[in-house]
Design a protein around this motif. Structure first.
Motif, PDB file in Angstrom:
ATOM      1  N   SER A 150      16.987  -8.797-106.497  1.00 17.51           N
ATOM      2  CA  SER A 150      16.680  -8.519-107.903  1.00 17.51           C
ATOM      3  C   SER A 150      15.181  -8.488-108.122  1.00 17.51           C
ATOM      4  O   SER A 150      14.431  -9.266-107.510  1.00 17.51           O
ATOM      5  CB  SER A 150      17.295  -9.585-108.807  1.00 17.51           C
ATOM      6  OG  SER A 150      16.777  -9.487-110.135  1.00 17.51           O
ATOM      7  N   ILE A 151      14.746  -7.633-109.001  1.00 14.83           N
ATOM      8  CA  ILE A 151      13.328  -7.508-109.308  1.00 14.83           C
ATOM      9  C   ILE A 151      12.750  -8.820-109.852  1.00 14.83           C
ATOM     10  O   ILE A 151      11.570  -9.102-109.687  1.00 14.83           O
ATOM     11  CB  ILE A 151      13.114  -6.359-110.320  1.00 14.83           C
ATOM     12  CG1 ILE A 151      11.640  -5.982-110.416  1.00 14.83           C
ATOM     13  CG2 ILE A 151      13.673  -6.715-111.682  1.00 14.83           C
ATOM     14  CD1 ILE A 151      11.383  -4.756-111.285  1.00 14.83           C
ATOM     15  N   ASN A 152      13.607  -9.643-110.483  1.00 15.69           N
ATOM     16  CA  ASN A 152      13.111 -10.817-111.195  1.00 15.69           C
ATOM     17  C   ASN A 152      13.356 -12.134-110.462  1.00 15.69           C
ATOM     18  O   ASN A 152      13.408 -13.199-111.095  1.00 15.69           O
ATOM     19  CB  ASN A 152      13.731 -10.872-112.599  1.00 15.69           C
ATOM     20  CG  ASN A 152      13.126  -9.834-113.530  1.00 15.69           C
ATOM     21  OD1 ASN A 152      11.936  -9.549-113.457  1.00 15.69           O
ATOM     22  ND2 ASN A 152      13.939  -9.255-114.383  1.00 15.69           N
ATOM     23  N   VAL A 153      13.462 -12.107-109.134  1.00 14.69           N
ATOM     24  CA  VAL A 153      13.721 -13.358-108.410  1.00 14.69           C
ATOM     25  C   VAL A 153      12.628 -14.404-108.626  1.00 14.69           C
ATOM     26  O   VAL A 153      12.883 -15.602-108.500  1.00 14.69           O
ATOM     27  CB  VAL A 153      13.896 -13.103-106.895  1.00 14.69           C
ATOM     28  CG1 VAL A 153      15.197 -12.404-106.603  1.00 14.69           C
ATOM     29  CG2 VAL A 153      12.720 -12.339-106.324  1.00 14.69           C
ATOM     30  N   GLY A 154      11.442 -13.984-108.972  1.00 18.08           N
ATOM     31  CA  GLY A 154      10.364 -14.937-109.194  1.00 18.08           C
ATOM     32  C   GLY A 154      10.388 -15.587-110.554  1.00 18.08           C
ATOM     33  O   GLY A 154       9.567 -16.465-110.840  1.00 18.08           O
ATOM     34  N   CYS A 155      11.325 -15.168-111.405  1.00 18.63           N
ATOM     35  CA  CYS A 155      11.359 -15.655-112.789  1.00 18.63           C
ATOM     36  C   CYS A 155      12.470 -16.671-113.032  1.00 18.63           C
ATOM     37  O   CYS A 155      12.793 -16.981-114.177  1.00 18.63           O
ATOM     38  CB  CYS A 155      11.539 -14.485-113.754  1.00 18.63           C
ATOM     39  SG  CYS A 155      10.264 -13.228-113.588  1.00 18.63           S
ATOM     40  N   TRP A 177      15.361  -7.432 -90.894  1.00 23.72           N
ATOM     41  CA  TRP A 177      15.795  -7.417 -92.289  1.00 23.72           C
ATOM     42  C   TRP A 177      14.858  -6.601 -93.180  1.00 23.72           C
ATOM     43  O   TRP A 177      13.668  -6.477 -92.909  1.00 23.72           O
ATOM     44  CB  TRP A 177      15.897  -8.840 -92.843  1.00 23.72           C
ATOM     45  CG  TRP A 177      14.654  -9.659 -92.721  1.00 23.72           C
ATOM     46  CD1 TRP A 177      14.366 -10.576 -91.751  1.00 23.72           C
ATOM     47  CD2 TRP A 177      13.504  -9.637 -93.596  1.00 23.72           C
ATOM     48  NE1 TRP A 177      13.118 -11.130 -91.965  1.00 23.72           N
ATOM     49  CE2 TRP A 177      12.572 -10.577 -93.083  1.00 23.72           C
ATOM     50  CE3 TRP A 177      13.174  -8.922 -94.748  1.00 23.72           C
ATOM     51  CZ2 TRP A 177      11.336 -10.815 -93.687  1.00 23.72           C
ATOM     52  CZ3 TRP A 177      11.943  -9.144 -95.359  1.00 23.72           C
ATOM     53  CH2 TRP A 177      11.047 -10.088 -94.836  1.00 23.72           C
ATOM     54  N   THR A 178      15.430  -6.074 -94.236  1.00 26.60           N
ATOM     55  CA  THR A 178      14.664  -5.465 -95.323  1.00 26.60           C
ATOM     56  C   THR A 178      15.288  -5.922 -96.630  1.00 26.60           C
ATOM     57  O   THR A 178      16.514  -5.911 -96.769  1.00 26.60           O
ATOM     58  CB  THR A 178      14.685  -3.936 -95.261  1.00 26.60           C
ATOM     59  OG1 THR A 178      14.192  -3.499 -93.983  1.00 26.60           O
ATOM     60  CG2 THR A 178      13.824  -3.331 -96.358  1.00 26.60           C
ATOM     61  N   VAL A 179      14.473  -6.324 -97.580  1.00 27.54           N
ATOM     62  CA  VAL A 179      14.943  -6.755 -98.899  1.00 27.54           C
ATOM     63  C   VAL A 179      14.564  -5.695 -99.919  1.00 27.54           C
ATOM     64  O   VAL A 179      13.411  -5.251 -99.978  1.00 27.54           O
ATOM     65  CB  VAL A 179      14.332  -8.117 -99.290  1.00 27.54           C
ATOM     66  CG1 VAL A 179      14.649  -8.451-100.745  1.00 27.54           C
ATOM     67  CG2 VAL A 179      14.842  -9.220 -98.365  1.00 27.54           C
ATOM     68  N   LEU A 180      15.553  -5.302-100.729  1.00 31.85           N
ATOM     69  CA  LEU A 180      15.313  -4.343-101.809  1.00 31.85           C
ATOM     70  C   LEU A 180      15.562  -5.046-103.134  1.00 31.85           C
ATOM     71  O   LEU A 180      16.642  -5.592-103.374  1.00 31.85           O
ATOM     72  CB  LEU A 180      16.237  -3.133-101.671  1.00 31.85           C
ATOM     73  CG  LEU A 180      16.029  -2.021-102.701  1.00 31.85           C
ATOM     74  CD1 LEU A 180      14.639  -1.403-102.568  1.00 31.85           C
ATOM     75  CD2 LEU A 180      17.110  -0.945-102.567  1.00 31.85           C
ATOM     76  N   ARG A 181      14.542  -5.032-104.005  1.00 31.91           N
ATOM     77  CA  ARG A 181      14.641  -5.663-105.321  1.00 31.91           C
ATOM     78  C   ARG A 181      14.698  -4.587-106.405  1.00 31.91           C
ATOM     79  O   ARG A 181      13.651  -4.078-106.841  1.00 31.91           O
ATOM     80  CB  ARG A 181      13.432  -6.565-105.561  1.00 31.91           C
ATOM     81  CG  ARG A 181      13.321  -7.761-104.620  1.00 31.91           C
ATOM     82  CD  ARG A 181      11.998  -8.470-104.807  1.00 31.91           C
ATOM     83  NE  ARG A 181      11.863  -9.673-103.986  1.00 31.91           N
ATOM     84  CZ  ARG A 181      10.704 -10.285-103.760  1.00 31.91           C
ATOM     85  NH1 ARG A 181       9.584  -9.822-104.275  1.00 31.91           N
ATOM     86  NH2 ARG A 181      10.668 -11.370-102.999  1.00 31.91           N
ATOM     87  N   ILE A 217       9.629  -6.020 -97.974  1.00 26.26           N
ATOM     88  CA  ILE A 217      10.278  -6.192 -99.270  1.00 26.26           C
ATOM     89  C   ILE A 217       9.849  -5.027-100.152  1.00 26.26           C
ATOM     90  O   ILE A 217       8.660  -4.678-100.192  1.00 26.26           O
ATOM     91  CB  ILE A 217       9.848  -7.513 -99.928  1.00 26.26           C
ATOM     92  CG1 ILE A 217      10.116  -8.700 -98.990  1.00 26.26           C
ATOM     93  CG2 ILE A 217      10.547  -7.716-101.263  1.00 26.26           C
ATOM     94  CD1 ILE A 217       9.336  -9.934 -99.366  1.00 26.26           C
ATOM     95  N   TYR A 218      10.806  -4.432-100.846  1.00 24.29           N
ATOM     96  CA  TYR A 218      10.484  -3.321-101.738  1.00 24.29           C
ATOM     97  C   TYR A 218      11.059  -3.584-103.133  1.00 24.29           C
ATOM     98  O   TYR A 218      12.152  -4.119-103.276  1.00 24.29           O
ATOM     99  CB  TYR A 218      11.069  -2.009-101.214  1.00 24.29           C
ATOM    100  CG  TYR A 218      10.422  -1.507 -99.943  1.00 24.29           C
ATOM    101  CD1 TYR A 218       9.262  -0.741 -99.984  1.00 24.29           C
ATOM    102  CD2 TYR A 218      10.972  -1.803 -98.703  1.00 24.29           C
ATOM    103  CE1 TYR A 218       8.661  -0.284 -98.818  1.00 24.29           C
ATOM    104  CE2 TYR A 218      10.384  -1.350 -97.526  1.00 24.29           C
ATOM    105  CZ  TYR A 218       9.230  -0.592 -97.594  1.00 24.29           C
ATOM    106  OH  TYR A 218       8.636  -0.148 -96.431  1.00 24.29           O
ATOM    107  N   VAL A 219      10.302  -3.174-104.141  1.00 28.76           N
ATOM    108  CA  VAL A 219      10.754  -3.184-105.530  1.00 28.76           C
ATOM    109  C   VAL A 219      10.982  -1.745-105.945  1.00 28.76           C
ATOM    110  O   VAL A 219      10.109  -0.888-105.732  1.00 28.76           O
ATOM    111  CB  VAL A 219       9.704  -3.843-106.447  1.00 28.76           C
ATOM    112  CG1 VAL A 219      10.133  -3.729-107.907  1.00 28.76           C
ATOM    113  CG2 VAL A 219       9.488  -5.303-106.057  1.00 28.76           C
ATOM    114  N   VAL A 220      12.152  -1.459-106.535  1.00 28.90           N
ATOM    115  CA  VAL A 220      12.450  -0.087-106.927  1.00 28.90           C
ATOM    116  C   VAL A 220      12.862  -0.030-108.392  1.00 28.90           C
ATOM    117  O   VAL A 220      13.695  -0.803-108.864  1.00 28.90           O
ATOM    118  CB  VAL A 220      13.546   0.537-106.031  1.00 28.90           C
ATOM    119  CG1 VAL A 220      14.866  -0.219-106.110  1.00 28.90           C
ATOM    120  CG2 VAL A 220      13.742   2.013-106.374  1.00 28.90           C
TER     121      VAL A 220
END
Length: 223
Positions: free
Chosen positions: A113-118, A150-154, A207-210
């Protein structure tokens, strides 16, 4: 190529199955509900019924045997309890990674998720915060793995629709930004980005944010 998708009946997963099968890949979706098998088959894949909340490593490893790629795209659902969020959004990720290592499947893609830091933001909402806490914990487990490529997609806020075939894709980092973002992105486009990531082994360890954007997907990934 053979790809196994954990959470094979999810909205992203079914789109990913359709795109991969449409180009000739073999896709196996792991589903919890036997009634979902037909939907995976209509998308062009095969399905195996396996409850990731209760399955053991050996069972999942047997399902992953012979695969080239494992994709984790399962989720706890909007109305899930905190306990179920932890089981599906964290523990199940660890389970699938353990099984992938046992089965000798190195390539692992995770939809986060894009907001994992929140997750600790008091204004984010209790239910969403618990979900993000589980996602953040799952990512930390991923970052600690050296036997998986691994690759993480947020992704941003997920939307239905056909997708535009264009996105804004940016590199992320293990410490996610603490400012919440609610940019939308079509599930169809997220699935297409996953296809590109599958095809590009050089994206391992990234890690990518889309979110929605103007760059054609095939050109958005810089590797």
């Amino acid at each position: 190529m053979k790809i196994v998708i954990a959470g094979g009946h999810g909205k992203i997963a079914l789109r990913l199955t359709r795109q991969l099968a449409g180009r000739g890949d073999s896709v196996l979706g792991i589903v919890r509900n036997p009634r979902h098998v037909a939907d995976v088959e209509r998308a062009g894949g095969e399905a195996v019924v396996l409850d990731l909340e209760h399955a053991g490593v050996d069972e999942v490893a047997a399902t992953l045997a012979g695969a080239d790629v494992a994709v984790f795209s399962a989720g706890s659902g909007n109305a899930a309890t905190a306990a179920r969020r932890d089981r599906m959004d964290r523990a199940a990720v660890v389970l699938v990674m353990d099984a992938a290592e046992q089965a000798g499947v190195r390539r692992f893609l995770h939809v986060s998720s894009i907001n994992v830091g929140c997750a600790d933001d008091p204004g984010i909402g209790e239910g969403y915060a618990v979900y993000l806490q589980a996602k953040r914990a799952a990512e930390q487990h991923i970052f600690d793995r050296d036997k998986l490529d691994w690759t993480v997609l947020r992704p941003g806020v997920l939307a239905d629709g056909d997708g535009d075939g264009t996105v804004e894709l940016t590199a992320g980092n293990p410490i996610a930004p603490k400012r919440a973002r609610f940019d939308q992105v079509a599930r169809e486009d997220v699935a297409a980005v996953l296809v590109e990531l599958i095809d590009r082994p050089g994206t391992a360890g990234r890690i990518y944010v889309v979110v929605g954007g103007d760059t054609p997907i095939e050109k958005a990934i810089d590797v």
